[in-house]
Design a protein around this motif. Structure first.
Motif, mmCIF file in Angstrom:
data_model
loop_
_atom_site.group_PDB
_atom_site.id
_atom_site.type_symbol
_atom_site.label_atom_id
_atom_site.label_comp_id
_atom_site.label_asym_id
_atom_site.label_seq_id
_atom_site.Cartn_x
_atom_site.Cartn_y
_atom_site.Cartn_z
ATOM 1 N N GLY A 115 -1.708 -84.541 -2.896
ATOM 2 C CA GLY A 115 -1.205 -85.865 -2.540
ATOM 3 C C GLY A 115 0.198 -86.073 -3.090
ATOM 4 O O GLY A 115 0.618 -85.382 -4.028
ATOM 5 N N TYR A 116 0.923 -87.033 -2.535
ATOM 6 C CA TYR A 116 2.303 -87.257 -2.977
ATOM 7 C C TYR A 116 2.764 -88.648 -2.546
ATOM 8 O O TYR A 116 2.082 -89.336 -1.775
ATOM 9 N N VAL A 117 3.934 -89.042 -3.047
ATOM 10 C CA VAL A 117 4.492 -90.377 -2.785
ATOM 11 C C VAL A 117 5.866 -90.236 -2.138
ATOM 12 O O VAL A 117 6.678 -89.413 -2.560
ATOM 13 N N GLY A 153 -4.340 -87.443 -1.671
ATOM 14 C CA GLY A 153 -4.672 -86.034 -1.784
ATOM 15 C C GLY A 153 -6.076 -85.757 -1.271
ATOM 16 O O GLY A 153 -6.939 -86.644 -1.258
ATOM 17 N N GLN A 154 -6.312 -84.524 -0.860
ATOM 18 C CA GLN A 154 -7.632 -84.138 -0.367
ATOM 19 C C GLN A 154 -8.644 -84.011 -1.489
ATOM 20 O O GLN A 154 -9.849 -84.083 -1.257
ATOM 21 N N ASP A 155 -8.142 -83.818 -2.729
ATOM 22 C CA ASP A 155 -9.024 -83.777 -3.895
ATOM 23 C C ASP A 155 -9.371 -85.209 -4.283
ATOM 24 O O ASP A 155 -8.519 -85.945 -4.772
ATOM 25 N N GLU A 179 -10.844 -86.498 -6.741
ATOM 26 C CA GLU A 179 -10.726 -86.808 -8.167
ATOM 27 C C GLU A 179 -9.296 -86.643 -8.680
ATOM 28 O O GLU A 179 -9.025 -86.838 -9.860
ATOM 29 N N GLY A 180 -8.367 -86.267 -7.805
ATOM 30 C CA GLY A 180 -6.995 -86.007 -8.223
ATOM 31 C C GLY A 180 -6.219 -87.282 -8.523
ATOM 32 O O GLY A 180 -6.659 -88.395 -8.241
ATOM 33 N N GLN A 181 -5.029 -87.101 -9.093
ATOM 34 C CA GLN A 181 -4.167 -88.229 -9.475
ATOM 35 C C GLN A 181 -3.801 -89.086 -8.273
ATOM 36 O O GLN A 181 -3.696 -90.309 -8.377
ATOM 37 N N HIS A 182 -3.603 -88.466 -7.111
ATOM 38 C CA HIS A 182 -3.246 -89.188 -5.898
ATOM 39 C C HIS A 182 -4.412 -89.245 -4.912
ATOM 40 O O HIS A 182 -4.220 -89.445 -3.711
ATOM 41 N N GLY A 183 -5.630 -89.081 -5.411
ATOM 42 C CA GLY A 183 -6.800 -89.213 -4.562
ATOM 43 C C GLY A 183 -7.050 -90.670 -4.208
ATOM 44 O O GLY A 183 -6.633 -91.582 -4.923
ATOM 45 N N LYS A 184 -7.731 -90.888 -3.097
ATOM 46 C CA LYS A 184 -7.965 -92.249 -2.615
ATOM 47 C C LYS A 184 -8.738 -93.074 -3.643
ATOM 48 O O LYS A 184 -8.455 -94.259 -3.841
ATOM 49 N N LEU A 202 1.650 -98.492 1.172
ATOM 50 C CA LEU A 202 0.726 -97.967 2.181
ATOM 51 C C LEU A 202 -0.015 -96.771 1.579
ATOM 52 O O LEU A 202 0.616 -95.796 1.165
ATOM 53 N N GLY A 203 -1.339 -96.859 1.517
ATOM 54 C CA GLY A 203 -2.169 -95.727 1.101
ATOM 55 C C GLY A 203 -2.654 -95.018 2.349
ATOM 56 O O GLY A 203 -3.444 -95.576 3.122
ATOM 57 N N ILE A 204 -2.183 -93.803 2.572
ATOM 58 C CA ILE A 204 -2.357 -93.141 3.869
ATOM 59 C C ILE A 204 -3.342 -91.977 3.757
ATOM 60 O O ILE A 204 -3.187 -91.096 2.903
ATOM 61 N N ASP A 205 -4.331 -92.012 4.635
ATOM 62 C CA ASP A 205 -5.375 -90.990 4.646
ATOM 63 C C ASP A 205 -5.432 -90.346 6.032
ATOM 64 O O ASP A 205 -5.692 -91.040 7.019
ATOM 65 N N PHE A 206 -5.139 -89.052 6.105
ATOM 66 C CA PHE A 206 -5.256 -88.314 7.365
ATOM 67 C C PHE A 206 -6.673 -87.746 7.451
ATOM 68 O O PHE A 206 -7.080 -86.950 6.599
#
Length: 267
Positions: A163-165, A184-186, A188-193, A222-226
């Motif tokens: 994930g990134y900003v 991020g797809q992880d 539990e990651g820092q930029h995870g949903k 905007l929190g963006i999830d593909f």
């Protein structure tokens, strides 16, 4: 022909100038309303406000150099090159897509908030105000926001995983700043949903304090999830819009110092 409120108002100003010229010269300055609108949409007048904001962003050191897409479009429009038509089509497509995404964002947020609201009428008023903020973007501004979204699938797998900003400023209003957080797809990651979604308001407030723009009036996060399903890709966007009260340079400096002290105390 004029897809956005911004371009409509600018066209009316442009039209008034043409009418003044007609009165001064005693000669018609345009053949028809349609011809004049077409002339406006393929003139550098369309991009003039974006150029002013681009220069201001460089002055505030938000960016290091002029926006390359804006430079290319301005040159194409100035010289009436064949690529001007391509840019025109790209901007119109981006504008339509941005309008659709705005409605989607507001609907999703409304579903989450309206049920638990004590004052539904007031909530609807606030959501309408949010919608106005999102739609108050020019053709070029919408083009840049959509272009940022479209870059995501082309990013490296590692970046998509973590994930990134991306920071993106409005090219219609100098005081409106966007923070696009690609989840991020992880999970539990820092930029995870899971980590980002509950903190959109806090992120907006933090960005509002750190941005050195005196004219700042709104920060839009905007929190963006593909989401990939079989052969289709969907975009799910979480939204938070933070109004910002104007600060003096001294107030902004003190607020930054206070935040640094709080972080040090927390550590």
């Amino acid at each position: 022909m004029l897809q956005t409120p911004c371009e409509l108002w600018r066209f009316l100003t442009y039209r008034l100038e043409q009418l003044h010229d007609s009165v001064t010269t005693q000669m018609p300055s345009f053949e028809s309303e349609e011809a004049l609108a077409t002339q406006f949409l393929y003139s550098t007048s369309l991009l003039a406000p974006a150029i002013v904001i681009d220069n201001a962003l460089i002055k505030y050191k938000i960016q290091d150099q002029p926006n390359s897409a804006l430079v290319a479009m301005t040159l194409a429009y100035r010289h009436q090159s064949t690529t001007a038509l391509m840019y025109h089509q790209h901007m119109h497509q981006s504008s339509t897509l941005w309008s659709q995404l705005c409605s989607q964002m507001i609907e999703v947020f409304e579903e989450k908030v309206i049920g638990g609201s004590h004052d539904k009428a007031q909530t609807i008023v606030e959501l309408t105000y949010w919608h106005q903020q999102l739609l108050d973007e020019s053709l070029f501004s919408r083009h840049e926001l959509i272009r940022t979204l479209y870059r995501h699938p082309k990013q490296g797998q590692k970046l998509q995983q973590s994930g990134y900003v991306v920071h993106q400023h409005s090219y219609e209003s100098l005081g409106r700043h966007y923070v696009l957080i690609f989840y991020g797809q992880d999970p539990e990651g820092q930029h995870g949903k899971r980590a980002i979604q509950p903190n959109l308001a806090k992120i907006a407030q933090d960005v509002a304090t750190r941005l050195p723009i005196a004219e700042l009036h709104h920060v839009i996060v905007l929190g963006i999830d593909f989401i990939n399903e079989t052969d289709d890709t969907f975009i799910d966007i979480d939204l938070w819009i933070q109004p910002v009260d104007a600060m003096t340079p001294r107030e902004r400096q003190l607020t930054k110092q206070l935040q640094q002290l709080k972080r040090q105390a927390h550590k």
